[in-house]
Design a protein around this motif. Sequence first.
Motif, short mmCIF file in Angstrom:
data_model
loop_
_atom_site.label_atom_id
_atom_site.label_comp_id
_atom_site.label_asym_id
_atom_site.label_seq_id
_atom_site.Cartn_x
_atom_site.Cartn_y
_atom_site.Cartn_z
N GLN A 89 0.81 -1.20 0.00
CA GLN A 89 0.00 0.00 0.00
C GLN A 89 0.85 1.27 0.00
N GLN A 90 2.04 1.15 0.56
CA GLN A 90 2.90 2.31 0.65
C GLN A 90 3.49 2.65 -0.72
N ASN A 91 3.44 3.91 -1.09
CA ASN A 91 3.99 4.35 -2.35
C ASN A 91 5.51 4.33 -2.31
N ALA A 92 6.11 3.84 -3.41
CA ALA A 92 7.56 3.78 -3.49
C ALA A 92 8.17 5.17 -3.66
N THR A 93 9.37 5.33 -3.11
CA THR A 93 10.11 6.59 -3.22
C THR A 93 11.57 6.28 -3.44
#
Lengths: 115, 120
Positions: free
Chosen positions: B56-60
């Motif tokens: 769910q966490q957006n990649a950075t």
Amino acid sequence: DTGVSQDPRHKITKRGQNVTFRCDPISEHNRLYWYRQTLGQGPEFLTYFQNEAQLEKSRLLSDRFSAERPKGSFSTLEIQRTEQGDSAMYLCASSLGVGVQETQYFGPGTRLLVL
Amino acid sequence: AQTVTQSQPEMSVQEAETVTLSCTYDTSESDYYLFWYKQPPSRQMILVIRQEAYKQQNATENRFSVNFQKAAKSFSLKISDSQLGDAAMYFCAYRSDPSMNNNAGNMLTFGGGTRLMVKP
């Protein structure tokens, strides 16, 4: 690690001639892919090897196209009886297929122009 | 079959500003991977960032981040503090989860690309 290399970088040929391209993957990468990219478009998958086995071929890969990867190292892509529609950039990519954490590393491509 | 669409053929950004590149895709699969690749003029394609669909966490990655909206099948790339070296073609790509299909289907399906120009 010298990256994926492709040879030649450019090829001009006349319609009806045969051409062969070579791809040297990153050392120890067991997977190798060929893609075709026409001007202004994204790459399209052609075929895929795991070690020396050719596991998948796209419908784009007509019977004039053949690819090999002897001994699971470098690969060649041959186009027989070239047509003007074959003009494109041919990209090779390799990866180390370990679980699902697979990243494909691309070579610089071979640009083919069929006159 | 999966499809990937990039609706912006060209984008322009002022150096040091932020730009967002759009990507939508169509799939019936629940597990897959999404990528953004950068292709500078006359140079080879390099991976910018990847996103696993189950996360769910957006990649950075440094100045690059994604906004992944699974329900909307949207995967946009945000470039912050744009630099002249960011000028390139950017391709969004989709890959099936190989563990779901006996390691077949490892190929990438690409969108048509977005040309990013960076103005000094």
